[in-house]
Design a protein around this motif. Structure first.
Motif: not given
Length: 231
Positions: A158-166
């Protein structure tokens, strides 16, 4: 909001610990206890439970095998004295994995996770976040931070705006079922995108707010028409 639960453990003292701890939480409603997995499996064929406290090492059916065999799997909190089964519990998307002897504080944390998970499942249109398992933790992800989701065989990233991918163990299809369809669209067998993060569509490729470019496959080409129609 009540959580109806059962306990499956072949050791009566372990059953008593769960029963005693659960009395501290009025919203936990004990339905039944079982000392063998066969009786528990039969019960679950005809009755519903929101949550199972499930021992792994039992003489008749292994708790992991019981969980895998459930058609409509309730939330599960595994209880065991063996650390080596943690990954199996994670693979089955258990709410938590409690090592015996179980401290009350860990029990409390586990049932609070179950409560939050149930609230999200029962109110899917109201939720603005989702919970996933990652690195043996429950991670809360705000929906508005998701840019896109990428399939990696049995896992998704899961690519996110404010943190590293999960990274979490889940199929893309199952993740799609958890997301509001109006806000997230599948564009490829390997990708789901957040519609409001799409900046342009050129030559069967979408460009996202993160500058990532992803292909749109023939099977999902209706996304291009819909996106242009709403732009």
């Amino acid at each position: 909001m009540e959580i109806k639960f059962i306990v499956i453990d072949d050791e009566p003292p372990a059953l008593q610990v769960i029963k005693t701890y659960a009395q501290e939480f009025p919203w936990l409603k004990l339905q039944h206890t079982f000392t063998d997995a066969v009786s528990a499996a039969e019960y679950l064929r005809h009755s519903q439970a929101d949550l199972i406290f499930l021992d792994i090492h039992m003489p008749d059916i292994n708790g992991l095998d019981l969980a895998r065999g459930l058609t409509n799997r309730p939330m599960i909190i595994f209880t065991t004295a063996y650390k080596q089964y943690a990954f199996d519990g994670f693979e089955l998307e258990a709410i938590d994995y409690l090592l015996k002897p179980i401290p009350f504080q860990r029990f409390e944390k586990a049932v609070q996770k179950a409560q939050l998970h149930q609230q999200q499942q029962l109110l899917p249109t109201a939720t603005e976040s989702l919970l996933v398992h990652s690195s043996y933790h429950m991670v809360k992800i705000p929906l508005h931070e998701i840019i896109y989701i990428e399939s990696l065989e049995d896992y998704i990233r899961i690519h996110l705006t404010k943190q590293a991918p999960v990274l979490t163990l889940m199929t893309l299809k199952k993740m799609q079922e958890k997301l509001p369809a109006a806000r997230f669209r599948r564009i490829h067998r390997s990708y789901i995108v957040s519609v409001d993060k799409v900046r342009s569509v050129i030559n069967r490729k979408v460009k996202l707010s993160s500058s990532a470019e992803l292909p749109v496959s023939d099977s999902y080409s209706d996304f291009i028409r819909d996106w242009k129609g709403n732009s």
